[in-house]
Enzyme design. Structure first.
Site, PDB file in Angstrom:
ATOM      1  N   SER A 272      -3.744  -2.932  -0.427  1.00 15.73           N
ATOM      2  CA  SER A 272      -2.620  -3.722   0.089  1.00 15.73           C
ATOM      3  C   SER A 272      -3.083  -5.135   0.413  1.00 15.73           C
ATOM      4  CB  SER A 272      -2.096  -3.049   1.361  1.00 15.73           C
ATOM      5  OG  SER A 272      -1.147  -3.879   1.986  1.00 15.73           O
ATOM      6  N   GLY A 273      -2.326  -6.136  -0.058  1.00 19.35           N
ATOM      7  CA  GLY A 273      -2.721  -7.531   0.119  1.00 19.35           C
ATOM      8  C   GLY A 273      -2.854  -7.975   1.567  1.00 19.35           C
ATOM      9  N   HIS A 274      -1.911  -7.526   2.414  1.00 23.17           N
ATOM     10  CA  HIS A 274      -1.885  -8.116   3.763  1.00 23.17           C
ATOM     11  C   HIS A 274      -3.002  -7.612   4.666  1.00 23.17           C
ATOM     12  CE1 HIS A 274       0.129  -4.977   6.388  1.00 23.17           C
ATOM     13  NE2 HIS A 274       0.444  -4.503   5.215  1.00 23.17           N
TER      14      HIS A 274
ATOM     15  N   GLN B 286      -7.569   0.448   3.881  1.00 27.10           N
ATOM     16  CA  GLN B 286      -8.414  -0.033   4.990  1.00 27.10           C
ATOM     17  C   GLN B 286      -9.875  -0.160   4.593  1.00 27.10           C
ATOM     18  OE1 GLN B 286      -7.433  -1.311   7.785  1.00 27.10           O
ATOM     19  NE2 GLN B 286      -5.317  -0.592   7.948  1.00 27.10           N
TER      20      GLN B 286
ATOM     21  N   GLY C  78       0.815  -1.208   0.000  1.00 19.91           N
ATOM     22  CA  GLY C  78       0.000   0.000   0.000  1.00 19.91           C
ATOM     23  C   GLY C  78       0.850   1.260   0.000  1.00 19.91           C
TER      24      GLY C  78
ATOM     25  N   ASN D  24      -7.476   4.000   9.269  1.00 20.24           N
ATOM     26  CA  ASN D  24      -6.992   2.769   9.890  1.00 20.24           C
ATOM     27  C   ASN D  24      -7.176   2.734  11.400  1.00 20.24           C
ATOM     28  OD1 ASN D  24      -5.016   4.843   9.110  1.00 20.24           O
ATOM     29  ND2 ASN D  24      -3.559   3.695  10.349  1.00 20.24           N
TER      30      ASN D  24
ATOM     31  N   CYS E 210       2.353   1.330  12.391  1.00 21.22           N
ATOM     32  CA  CYS E 210       3.530   2.085  11.960  1.00 21.22           C
ATOM     33  C   CYS E 210       4.005   3.057  13.018  1.00 21.22           C
ATOM     34  CB  CYS E 210       3.232   2.836  10.686  1.00 21.22           C
ATOM     35  SG  CYS E 210       2.782   1.723   9.391  1.00 21.22           S
TER      36      CYS E 210
HETATM   37  N1  PLP Z   1      -2.671   3.036   4.191  1.00 19.34           N
HETATM   38  C1  PLP Z   1      -3.348   2.688   5.300  1.00 19.34           C
HETATM   39  C2  PLP Z   1      -4.629   3.375   5.619  1.00 19.34           C
HETATM   40  C3  PLP Z   1      -2.842   1.698   6.145  1.00 19.34           C
HETATM   41  O1  PLP Z   1      -3.508   1.351   7.250  1.00 19.34           O
HETATM   42  C4  PLP Z   1      -1.610   1.083   5.803  1.00 19.34           C
HETATM   43  C5  PLP Z   1      -1.010   0.050   6.700  1.00 19.34           C
HETATM   44  O2  PLP Z   1      -1.233   0.043   7.880  1.00 19.34           O
HETATM   45  C6  PLP Z   1      -0.960   1.482   4.626  1.00 19.34           C
HETATM   46  C7  PLP Z   1      -1.523   2.451   3.858  1.00 19.34           C
HETATM   47  C8  PLP Z   1       0.335   0.883   4.220  1.00 19.34           C
HETATM   48  O3  PLP Z   1       0.163  -0.378   3.635  1.00 19.34           O
HETATM   49  P1  PLP Z   1       1.425  -1.351   3.500  1.00 19.34           P
HETATM   50  O4  PLP Z   1       1.696  -1.886   4.851  1.00 19.34           O
HETATM   51  O5  PLP Z   1       0.962  -2.409   2.540  1.00 19.34           O
HETATM   52  O6  PLP Z   1       2.520  -0.538   2.942  1.00 19.34           O
END
Ligand code: PLP
Length: 362
Positions: free
Chosen positions: A199-201, A179, A70, A149, A325
């Site tokens: 994002s896949g995960h 999300q 993502g 998120n 994060c």
């Molecule tokens: N955007 C949002 C709203 C997210 O919650 C996250 C991951 O927590 C990301 C982007 C980033 O995704 P990735 O972990 O695949 O880089």
């Protein structure tokens, strides 16, 4: 273990893994090779691209670009548009974006771009009128996340897209859909949204795979230069097993959407109400009616979020105090501060995020 941190990451679905395994074992050909052995790999990518296209409601499979995550999707969208529109020096985003968007904007600000950060109300809902006021003809790009998120609040991105295209048709609109995917319906077909990242995960595929929807006619530059893969927009030998996994996860997420919207929401509501009723000084950090069905964020006065997490961990419960994060840092969540929560409540907050695997017994 009771896993209530599905906004941080999800378990890989067995069916996803099954679909991936042949491409981690015998079907190892480089999808770009000419011989017959490579045909299965290139067909598998084509199939996955259509699965992601269907999941997002895109009109054309060419609108889907596979990325590594993502964060890469967001970086590619924002930097890609900015690079194609060097004369436009104004950018807009929100104060509650994920760092993969916010830090790109911060970097561009250092390079001399003028940035407006749009805030939210006490329930975490975006001040759309403020966005409308700040929009200009020289705004290169607007980025607004589909769902947050931490609070789960859903932004009215379709409406925002219409507003942007009415007032400044050349401004591009990127939506971080990471999300939202799998939790609410994403259907870009009849919207004026230019780009969406997933994002896949976050939807039961592995970590390390993502996608970016880029509406036909939207010009962006690649982040990674090299070979011709992904129509020259994202070089690097295709990660066939992970692409296959993302495709399958998207198909499964579409099938499970009704369950998510009804049953997962029912469990989330029960959990939320149980905590609010039984725990002294617990309060919802967002009362918005527009929230994804799996997420709740609850503040506890006089208690440190980290302490709650450690106690829960001792009981085998996985949860989070903000975004994954920012965990590990002692700063309170920028999202909860944007809502206007005082530091001590923002610090004492707990995010619980469910998925279809959670049970009423849990
Ligand atoms: N955007 C949002 C709203 C997210 O919650 C996250 C991951 O927590 C990301 C982007 C980033 O995704 P990735 O972990 O695949 O880089």
């Amino acid at each position: 273990m009771i896993y209530l941190d599905n906004n941080a990451t999800t378990k890989v679905d067995e069916k996803v893994l099954e679909e991936m395994l042949p491409y981690l074992k015998n079907e190892y050909a480089n999808a770009s090779s000419m011989y017959e052995f490579a045909r299965k790999s290139s067909n598998a990518i084509k199939n996955a691209r259509i699965q992601v296209q269907d999941f997002l409601g895109a009109k054309d499979e060419k609108e889907i670009i596979f990325t590594s995550c993502g964060s890469e999707s967001a970086n590619m969208a924002i930097k890609g548009v900015v690079n194609c529109n060097k004369e436009k020096r104004h950018l807009i985003t929100t104060t509650i974006e994920h760092p993969c968007v916010l830090n790109v904007y911060k970097e561009l600000e250092k390079q001399g771009y003028e940035v407006d950060y749009i805030g939210v109300n006490a329930d975490g809902e975006l001040q759309v009128d403020e966005l409308k006021e700040k929009l200009r003809k020289d705004t290169a790009i607007v980025s607004v996340m589909w769902a947050n998120n931490e609070t789960g609040v859903i932004n009215p991105v379709e409406e925002i897209a219409d507003m942007i295209k009415t007032r400044s048709p050349e401004t591009k609109f990127f939506v971080d859909g990471v999300q939202a995917g799998g939790k609410i319906l994403i259907d870009v077909k009849n919207t004026q949204i230019d780009m969406v990242g997933i994002s896949g995960h976050k939807l039961h595929a592995p970590k390390g795979i993502g996608a970016l929807y880029v509406k036909n006619g939207t010009r962006i530059t690649p982040l990674i230069n090299g070979g011709h893969q992904e129509r020259g927009l994202r070089a690097g030998t295709e990660n066939v097993p992970y692409i296959v996994g993302l495709g399958k996860a998207c198909e499964l997420a579409s099938d499970a959407l009704d369950f998510e919207l009804k049953e997962v929401k029912r469990l989330r509501d029960k959990l939320e109400q149980g905590i609010l009723k039984n725990v002294f000084n617990a309060r919802l950090n967002s009362n918005s009616l527009h929230r994804v069905p799996n997420t709740t964020n609850i503040g506890f006065q006089y208690v440190e979020g980290e302490l709650i997490l450690l106690h829960l961990s001792d009981l085998g419960i996985c949860a989070s105090s903000g975004s994954a994060c920012t965990s590990g840092s002692l700063d309170p969540s920028h999202v909860l501060l944007s809502i206007g929560l005082p530091h001590e409540i923002a610090h004492g907050s707990l995010r619980l995020s469910l998925c279809e695997d959670n049970t009423p017994e849990e």
